[in-house]
Design an enzyme around this catalytic site. Structure first.
Site, PDB file in Angstrom:
ATOM      1  N   ASP A  31      26.801  31.019  31.000  1.00 40.40           N
ATOM      2  CA  ASP A  31      26.606  30.266  32.240  1.00 40.40           C
ATOM      3  C   ASP A  31      27.379  31.019  33.337  1.00 40.40           C
ATOM      4  O   ASP A  31      28.587  31.227  33.216  1.00 40.40           O
ATOM      5  CB  ASP A  31      27.186  28.852  32.036  1.00 40.40           C
ATOM      6  CG  ASP A  31      27.088  27.994  33.278  1.00 40.40           C
ATOM      7  OD1 ASP A  31      26.657  28.496  34.332  1.00 40.40           O
ATOM      8  OD2 ASP A  31      27.471  26.815  33.187  1.00 40.40           O
ATOM      9  N   GLU A  81      46.694  53.816  35.426  1.00 39.50           N
ATOM     10  CA  GLU A  81      46.714  53.635  33.979  1.00 39.50           C
ATOM     11  C   GLU A  81      45.378  54.071  33.387  1.00 39.50           C
ATOM     12  O   GLU A  81      45.070  53.770  32.246  1.00 39.50           O
ATOM     13  CB  GLU A  81      47.069  52.198  33.597  1.00 39.50           C
ATOM     14  CG  GLU A  81      46.153  51.157  34.161  1.00 39.50           C
ATOM     15  CD  GLU A  81      46.466  49.762  33.620  1.00 39.50           C
ATOM     16  OE1 GLU A  81      46.480  49.599  32.404  1.00 39.50           O
ATOM     17  OE2 GLU A  81      46.686  48.860  34.452  1.00 39.50           O
ATOM     18  N   CYS A 113      49.407  47.867  35.326  1.00 40.99           N
ATOM     19  CA  CYS A 113      49.011  47.568  36.714  1.00 40.99           C
ATOM     20  C   CYS A 113      50.194  47.545  37.674  1.00 40.99           C
ATOM     21  O   CYS A 113      50.012  47.374  38.882  1.00 40.99           O
ATOM     22  CB  CYS A 113      48.268  46.234  36.768  1.00 40.99           C
ATOM     23  SG  CYS A 113      46.872  46.170  35.634  1.00 40.99           S
ATOM     24  N   THR A 154      35.830  41.310  33.436  1.00 39.17           N
ATOM     25  CA  THR A 154      36.961  41.528  34.354  1.00 39.17           C
ATOM     26  C   THR A 154      37.169  43.023  34.636  1.00 39.17           C
ATOM     27  O   THR A 154      38.267  43.442  34.988  1.00 39.17           O
ATOM     28  CB  THR A 154      38.260  40.893  33.805  1.00 39.17           C
ATOM     29  OG1 THR A 154      38.590  41.504  32.559  1.00 39.17           O
ATOM     30  CG2 THR A 154      38.106  39.399  33.584  1.00 39.17           C
ATOM     31  N   SER A 203      47.921  37.636  27.480  1.00 35.27           N
ATOM     32  CA  SER A 203      48.154  38.289  28.782  1.00 35.27           C
ATOM     33  C   SER A 203      48.373  37.239  29.875  1.00 35.27           C
ATOM     34  O   SER A 203      49.179  37.447  30.784  1.00 35.27           O
ATOM     35  CB  SER A 203      47.017  39.250  29.139  1.00 35.27           C
ATOM     36  OG  SER A 203      45.925  38.586  29.713  1.00 35.27           O
ATOM     37  N   HIS A 235      48.931  40.053  41.682  1.00 35.66           N
ATOM     38  CA  HIS A 235      48.055  40.950  40.926  1.00 35.66           C
ATOM     39  C   HIS A 235      46.901  40.099  40.388  1.00 35.66           C
ATOM     40  O   HIS A 235      47.127  39.015  39.843  1.00 35.66           O
ATOM     41  CB  HIS A 235      48.845  41.599  39.784  1.00 35.66           C
ATOM     42  CG  HIS A 235      47.957  42.272  38.789  1.00 35.66           C
ATOM     43  ND1 HIS A 235      47.047  43.228  39.163  1.00 35.66           N
ATOM     44  CD2 HIS A 235      47.819  42.107  37.445  1.00 35.66           C
ATOM     45  CE1 HIS A 235      46.383  43.626  38.079  1.00 35.66           C
ATOM     46  NE2 HIS A 235      46.826  42.959  37.034  1.00 35.66           N
ATOM     47  N   LYS A 244      46.302  30.350  38.782  1.00 34.77           N
ATOM     48  CA  LYS A 244      47.149  29.915  37.657  1.00 34.77           C
ATOM     49  C   LYS A 244      48.615  30.255  37.969  1.00 34.77           C
ATOM     50  O   LYS A 244      49.520  29.469  37.715  1.00 34.77           O
ATOM     51  CB  LYS A 244      46.740  30.631  36.361  1.00 34.77           C
ATOM     52  CG  LYS A 244      45.404  30.202  35.763  1.00 34.77           C
ATOM     53  CD  LYS A 244      45.128  31.057  34.513  1.00 34.77           C
ATOM     54  CE  LYS A 244      43.724  30.882  33.962  1.00 34.77           C
ATOM     55  NZ  LYS A 244      43.491  29.630  33.270  1.00 34.77           N
ATOM     56  N   ASN A 278      38.818  44.011  38.604  1.00 33.09           N
ATOM     57  CA  ASN A 278      40.192  44.448  38.378  1.00 33.09           C
ATOM     58  C   ASN A 278      40.334  45.933  38.680  1.00 33.09           C
ATOM     59  O   ASN A 278      39.681  46.765  38.055  1.00 33.09           O
ATOM     60  CB  ASN A 278      40.601  44.162  36.922  1.00 33.09           C
ATOM     61  CG  ASN A 278      42.097  44.342  36.699  1.00 33.09           C
ATOM     62  OD1 ASN A 278      42.831  44.711  37.618  1.00 33.09           O
ATOM     63  ND2 ASN A 278      42.549  44.078  35.493  1.00 33.09           N
ATOM     64  N   SER A 310      50.984  44.769  32.432  1.00 36.74           N
ATOM     65  CA  SER A 310      51.106  44.338  31.044  1.00 36.74           C
ATOM     66  C   SER A 310      52.052  45.242  30.278  1.00 36.74           C
ATOM     67  O   SER A 310      52.202  46.423  30.579  1.00 36.74           O
ATOM     68  CB  SER A 310      49.736  44.373  30.379  1.00 36.74           C
ATOM     69  OG  SER A 310      48.935  43.355  30.910  1.00 36.74           O
TER      70      SER A 310
HETATM   71  N1  COA Z   1      31.866  26.727  34.305  1.00 34.86           N
HETATM   72  C1  COA Z   1      33.088  26.803  34.859  1.00 34.86           C
HETATM   73  N2  COA Z   1      34.183  27.282  34.187  1.00 34.86           N
HETATM   74  C2  COA Z   1      34.001  27.704  32.929  1.00 34.86           C
HETATM   75  C3  COA Z   1      32.751  27.643  32.287  1.00 34.86           C
HETATM   76  C4  COA Z   1      31.647  27.127  33.037  1.00 34.86           C
HETATM   77  N3  COA Z   1      30.423  27.048  32.505  1.00 34.86           N
HETATM   78  N4  COA Z   1      32.891  28.134  31.043  1.00 34.86           N
HETATM   79  C5  COA Z   1      34.195  28.481  30.889  1.00 34.86           C
HETATM   80  N5  COA Z   1      34.867  28.231  32.035  1.00 34.86           N
HETATM   81  C6  COA Z   1      36.270  28.478  32.324  1.00 34.86           C
HETATM   82  C7  COA Z   1      37.218  28.111  31.182  1.00 34.86           C
HETATM   83  O1  COA Z   1      37.515  26.727  31.183  1.00 34.86           O
HETATM   84  C8  COA Z   1      38.401  28.995  31.512  1.00 34.86           C
HETATM   85  O2  COA Z   1      39.126  28.413  32.559  1.00 34.86           O
HETATM   86  P1  COA Z   1      40.716  28.103  32.365  1.00 34.86           P
HETATM   87  O3  COA Z   1      41.365  29.411  31.992  1.00 34.86           O
HETATM   88  O4  COA Z   1      41.134  27.635  33.723  1.00 34.86           O
HETATM   89  O5  COA Z   1      40.810  27.107  31.294  1.00 34.86           O
HETATM   90  C9  COA Z   1      37.752  30.246  32.087  1.00 34.86           C
HETATM   91  O6  COA Z   1      36.426  29.885  32.466  1.00 34.86           O
HETATM   92  C10 COA Z   1      37.669  31.401  31.095  1.00 34.86           C
HETATM   93  O7  COA Z   1      37.117  30.908  29.918  1.00 34.86           O
HETATM   94  P2  COA Z   1      37.584  31.449  28.501  1.00 34.86           P
HETATM   95  O8  COA Z   1      36.843  30.704  27.463  1.00 34.86           O
HETATM   96  O9  COA Z   1      39.079  31.487  28.429  1.00 34.86           O
HETATM   97  O10 COA Z   1      36.998  32.937  28.613  1.00 34.86           O
HETATM   98  P3  COA Z   1      37.156  34.215  27.735  1.00 34.86           P
HETATM   99  O11 COA Z   1      37.487  33.899  26.330  1.00 34.86           O
HETATM  100  O12 COA Z   1      35.934  34.993  28.015  1.00 34.86           O
HETATM  101  O13 COA Z   1      38.450  34.972  28.323  1.00 34.86           O
HETATM  102  C11 COA Z   1      39.789  36.201  29.877  1.00 34.86           C
HETATM  103  C12 COA Z   1      38.712  35.097  29.690  1.00 34.86           C
HETATM  104  C13 COA Z   1      40.162  36.268  31.335  1.00 34.86           C
HETATM  105  C14 COA Z   1      41.044  35.854  29.050  1.00 34.86           C
HETATM  106  C15 COA Z   1      39.169  37.539  29.418  1.00 34.86           C
HETATM  107  O14 COA Z   1      38.135  37.854  30.287  1.00 34.86           O
HETATM  108  C16 COA Z   1      40.157  38.677  29.383  1.00 34.86           C
HETATM  109  O15 COA Z   1      40.860  38.866  28.402  1.00 34.86           O
HETATM  110  N6  COA Z   1      40.209  39.489  30.452  1.00 34.86           N
HETATM  111  C17 COA Z   1      41.128  40.591  30.589  1.00 34.86           C
HETATM  112  C18 COA Z   1      42.407  40.088  31.214  1.00 34.86           C
HETATM  113  C19 COA Z   1      43.355  41.217  31.446  1.00 34.86           C
HETATM  114  O16 COA Z   1      42.938  42.314  31.761  1.00 34.86           O
HETATM  115  N7  COA Z   1      44.639  40.984  31.280  1.00 34.86           N
HETATM  116  C20 COA Z   1      45.606  42.049  31.408  1.00 34.86           C
HETATM  117  C21 COA Z   1      46.107  42.243  32.767  1.00 34.86           C
HETATM  118  S1  COA Z   1      46.988  40.908  33.431  1.00 34.86           S
END
Ligand code: COA
Length: 389
Positions: A31, A81, A113, A154, A203, A235, A244, A278, A310
């Site tokens: 979605d 990086e 980062c 991302t 993370s 960041h 958050k 990102n 990180s």
């Molecule tokens: N409508 C609205 N929101 C929705 C949704 C929908 N249909 N489906 C899911 N969401 C929301 C979830 O509730 C969640 O929100 P929350 O975190 O506020 O609870 C968000 O979307 C992400 O959903 P999630 O199930 O956690 O997604 P994911 O398992 O795909 O992981 C990340 C998301 C960001 C953790 C992942 O993309 C990631 O690891 N990215 C890399 C991050 C990174 O690089 N970190 C290192 C540097 S800081």
């Protein structure tokens, strides 16, 4: 009283292509609201086959050299990086493409980062020693995760170049800084991989711990009170992370976390990262550019910057816009860098995602795709060959 030090000019560049999250969602059956609302991303910059961190870095820095010349630049620090060589600094190729004087020191910095913030602070240290010098700080990164992994949504890419000097035209970087380091494996990329590994939830937790840790140190060092900040640039591995983080900071300080207060502090800082994705080291400075380009006059009003890498190392500090800063912004050029990108469909994106440079040491030309000022024209005998348009 010593002269103020800080960011005299800031310019950024991003890639030739862009993948809208609608195309990614259609491919994997997600979605699209998860991307647009859940993580706060609309699209991601995708590099052409003949773009890399060097071409982006040179494209970001060239307008700064055009405006200010290079005679006062004696140091170039390139933070990344997504390094392209284990020995040679990517900055040396940038130095060459920009035609900078040979009497320059050039070095590459790495700590995920966070690297560009270390570069900025090191630049300030150098200029304190010799206030006549300018330092060119460049953050350039391509974030790449495995296709069909949670991190894929991302990804992104951009370079930010900053000229650091005394009596800066844009913003003073203030003392003190709040610092935080913790040994954590939330995100990393072993030398044998070209895609990053990430424990997404870890993370987010590590990032929030670092927000708390840097803020605690910042207040102990005698920094501004929370209410004195006009806005906060975090960041942004995905823009929802800033929300958050700020909610966490407000909770930590026992403040209201109503939606309006948070929107006011953040909304204008997310508009570039929301469509670029990102850009690792560049991300927090894209947030700053977006804020300065859109906000009403912020002269003299401290902006909180939170830089997180990180692994992890983080820093919280204040940048205060200087009188007249709005005359020195590159708002139109920044917007053009984003709107000039050509949208890709999913198969075209995947082909670029899977594209790797040959490792056989032969003579290879890269396809001509970018319309930018610099391109990676090929490889010969394991050496990258660049070309200026
Ligand atoms: N409508 C609205 N929101 C929705 C949704 C929908 N249909 N489906 C899911 N969401 C929301 C979830 O509730 C969640 O929100 P929350 O975190 O506020 O609870 C968000 O979307 C992400 O959903 P999630 O199930 O956690 O997604 P994911 O398992 O795909 O992981 C990340 C998301 C960001 C953790 C992942 O993309 C990631 O690891 N990215 C890399 C991050 C990174 O690089 N970190 C290192 C540097 S800081």
């Amino acid at each position: 009283m010593p002269d103020p030090l800080g960011i005299h000019d800031l310019s950024f560049a991003t890639t030739e292509y862009v993948l809208p999250h609608t195309a990614l969602a259609a491919h994997n059956g997600t979605d699209v609201a998860k991307y647009h609302i859940g993580i706060g991303q609309e699209s991601m910059s995708v590099p052409a086959a003949d773009e890399d961190i060097v071409t982006m870095a040179a494209a970001a820095a060239a307008p700064i050299i055009t405006r200010h010349g290079s005679s006062q630049i004696r140091t170039v620090v390139l933070a990344t990086e997504s390094s392209i060589d284990q020995a040679k600094s990517a900055g040396v190729w940038v130095h060459s493409l920009l035609g900078l004087p040979s009497a320059t020191r050039v070095v590459e910095l790495k700590q995920a980062c966070y690297g560009a913030t270390a570069a900025l602070q090191f630049a300030i240290g150098l200029i304190r020693r010799d206030p006549t010098q300018h330092v060119l700080v460049i953050a350039s990164d391509i974030s790449k995760y495995d296709a069909d992994s949670p991190g894929e949504a991302t990804q992104g890419a951009a370079a930010v170049a900053m000229l650091v000097s005394t009596n800066p035209a844009l913003a003073t970087i203030e003392d003190p800084s709040g610092l935080f380091t913790a040994d954590v494996m939330d995100f990393w990329r072993p030398n044998y991989r070209d895609t990053a590994l990430v424990d997404g939830q870890e993370s987010i937790n590590a990032y929030l711990q670092a927000v708390e840790g840097t803020w605690k140190d910042y207040t102990e060092q005698g920094g501004h009170k929370l209410d004195e900040f006009a806005a906060f640039c975090y960041h942004q591995p995905f823009t929802k992370m800033a929300y958050k983080a700020h909610r966490h900071l407000l909770n930590y300080n026992e403040r209201d976390t109503d939606k309006h207060t948070i929107e006011q502090a953040l909304a204008q800082t997310t508009t570039y990262n929301n469509v670029v994705g990102n850009s690792y080291t560049a991300s927090v400075y894209l947030a700053l550019a977006a804020l300065l380009d859109q906000a009403d006059d912020l002269t003299g009003r401290p902006i909180g910057l939170f830089s997180y890498g990180s692994g992890s190392v983080a820093e919280f500090f204040a940048a205060t816009p200087t009188p007249g800063y709005r005359h020195h912004l590159r708002t139109q050029a920044n917007r053009d860098a984003i709107t000039r990108r050509t949208p890709l469909d999913y198969p075209a994106y995947l082909a670029l995602h899977e594209h790797t440079l040959p490792t056989d040491g032969g003579n290879h030309h890269t396809p001509t795709q970018t319309t930018g000022p610099y391109r990676l024209s090929g490889l010969n005998n394991h050496k990258r060959i660049y070309e200026t348009r």
